[in-house]
Design a protein around this motif. Sequence first.
Motif, short mmCIF file in Angstrom:
data_model
loop_
_atom_site.label_atom_id
_atom_site.label_comp_id
_atom_site.label_asym_id
_atom_site.label_seq_id
_atom_site.Cartn_x
_atom_site.Cartn_y
_atom_site.Cartn_z
N THR A 31 -3.73 0.01 10.61
CA THR A 31 -2.80 0.36 11.68
C THR A 31 -1.35 0.12 11.24
N ALA A 32 -1.14 -1.00 10.54
CA ALA A 32 0.20 -1.31 10.06
C ALA A 32 0.69 -0.26 9.07
N VAL A 33 -0.20 0.20 8.19
CA VAL A 33 0.16 1.24 7.23
C VAL A 33 0.46 2.55 7.96
N SER A 34 -0.34 2.88 8.96
CA SER A 34 -0.13 4.10 9.73
C SER A 34 1.23 4.08 10.41
N ASN A 35 1.65 2.91 10.88
CA ASN A 35 2.96 2.79 11.54
C ASN A 35 4.12 3.00 10.56
N LEU A 56 7.37 6.17 4.90
CA LEU A 56 6.87 6.52 3.57
C LEU A 56 7.16 7.99 3.28
N ALA A 57 6.92 8.84 4.27
CA ALA A 57 7.16 10.28 4.09
C ALA A 57 8.63 10.55 3.80
N ALA A 58 9.53 9.89 4.53
CA ALA A 58 10.96 10.07 4.30
C ALA A 58 11.36 9.58 2.91
N PHE A 62 -5.27 7.40 4.91
CA PHE A 62 -5.20 7.07 3.49
C PHE A 62 -5.28 5.57 3.21
N ALA A 63 -5.03 4.73 4.21
CA ALA A 63 -5.10 3.28 3.98
C ALA A 63 -6.52 2.79 3.74
N VAL A 64 -7.54 3.58 4.12
CA VAL A 64 -8.92 3.14 3.95
C VAL A 64 -9.29 3.01 2.47
N ILE A 91 0.84 -1.21 0.00
CA ILE A 91 0.00 0.00 0.00
C ILE A 91 0.87 1.25 0.00
N CYS A 92 1.89 1.25 0.84
CA CYS A 92 2.79 2.40 0.89
C CYS A 92 3.53 2.59 -0.42
N MET A 93 3.98 1.49 -1.02
CA MET A 93 4.69 1.57 -2.29
C MET A 93 3.76 2.06 -3.40
N ASN A 94 2.48 1.70 -3.30
CA ASN A 94 1.51 2.17 -4.29
C ASN A 94 1.39 3.70 -4.22
N ILE A 95 1.30 4.22 -3.00
CA ILE A 95 1.23 5.68 -2.82
C ILE A 95 2.51 6.33 -3.34
#
Length: 502
Positions: free
Chosen positions: A390-394, A399-401, A378-380, A314-318
């Motif tokens: 929760t895992a994505v939020s952690n 991801l921001a860096a 944004f994970a929703v 999910i993070c890589m998709n963003i």
Amino acid sequence: MESPLFYSGGSTSSSVAAMEEAELHEAPSTMLGDYPAIRSYEDLRNLFWVESIKVWGIAGPIAFNILCNYGINSFTSIIVGHLGDVELSAVAISLSVIANFSFGFLLGMGSALETLCGQAFGAGQIEMLGVYLQRSWIILGASCICMLPLYIYSTPILKLLGQRDDIAELAGDFSIQIIPQMFSLAINFPTQKFLQAQSRVGILAWVGFVALTMHTGLLFLFVRVLQWGTSGAAAAYDVSAWGVALAQVVYIVGWCNDGWKGLSLLAFKELWPFVKLSVASAVMLCLEIWYFMTIIVLTGHLEDPVIAVGSLSICMNINGWEGMLFIGINAAISVRVSNELGSGHPRAAKYSVFVTVAESLLIGLISMAIVIAAKDHFAVFFTDTVKMQTAVSNLAYLLAATMLLNSVQPVISGVAVGGGWQALVAYINLTCYYIIGLPFGFLLGYKAHLGVQGIWMGMIVGTSLQTIVLCIIVWKTNWDEEVAQASERMRQWTGQGDEIET
């Protein structure tokens, strides 16, 4: 003296110094040749305005074209997904593993043309662009033949990687059916670079848009109406890919008469130096692509692989959506640097780099702030599972860096392509990513028990080190020497010896 902001080391030639004195009060916006030194805030503002128009005029259409190409893959998976889970998994694996491997390798091979065509165009040797284009067709066509076993034996390869038999067999059949698409890339990528070098990027945006529209219609016709299943999806994929390649060739032959003078035997001369630059470009790009693929594989062996791989994906998709924009910027700065070096404008090349890095960094900072602000929400869009959210939020801060780093790194890589530094960057990528980043991520993820966060931290360390090293190299670059090297490269690789004036 120049403003310290734009000093990059090295000595300035007497001719450049004389030009600087003569152009002391001339603003960048009025310059037809190299830029004058920055003397005031007004000069700096004019420089940012002029360079922004030039860079974004190239980056925008290229980014849109890439978005359309991304949409072709996405719509293929979406339509096939309605056939069944096995069909979806098989096609997704074929596109993401087999096709993506050849895509990255051929794109890297084709990027050698960015260096040569860009510098030839800047040097006024426009007639050589068509010769370089034909050389690239020959080399990429041969590369496609070499990669045929990857497609033909994709079923046993996927089984060896641990895929289920039914999925691997269907994916293998689909991979064989999309072999024509691979060969279309041998035509597509060189024609793209040929057009980019001349800033003829508007046609790429239109071709991408028409191709995406056509592909969607063909998918519906072949899969839903004619019910050809995954074979229909493969047929649509092949037709759309060749439609793009042939449309670009038709445009070049019909409307690029300065750069295209017809087929030439010069295309078969100086092939070996061209091959070496092409391979260096491919290795440079593939080391980056494989780096992220390896991290996904490492994550898949953690204690809870479903959550680990899912949250990372999910993070890589963003991150990928931001990446599309920076691929366009990467191509734009490559064109600007290669054109200016070929034109003998060292200061214009240097200033273009600093302006583009500054604007890309601003975009990265904005993206980082948005991700941190929306880290719990944004994970929703991807999952209804609270545990996954929760895992994505952690992972949001990592991801921001990453998004901040990825705003600068593609620009510097584009500078490397424009300057012909591919081999050097390949060694830097190998060291930073695979000798430092991946082992460090493995230690943090498995030995320090930090899981997916540890693996990603290792990735960030590798990317940070690579970006810092490349920034130092760019900062210390003697752009007058780069102009001389570009001139020498044009003299050697024209295939006409000393007959070409430089």
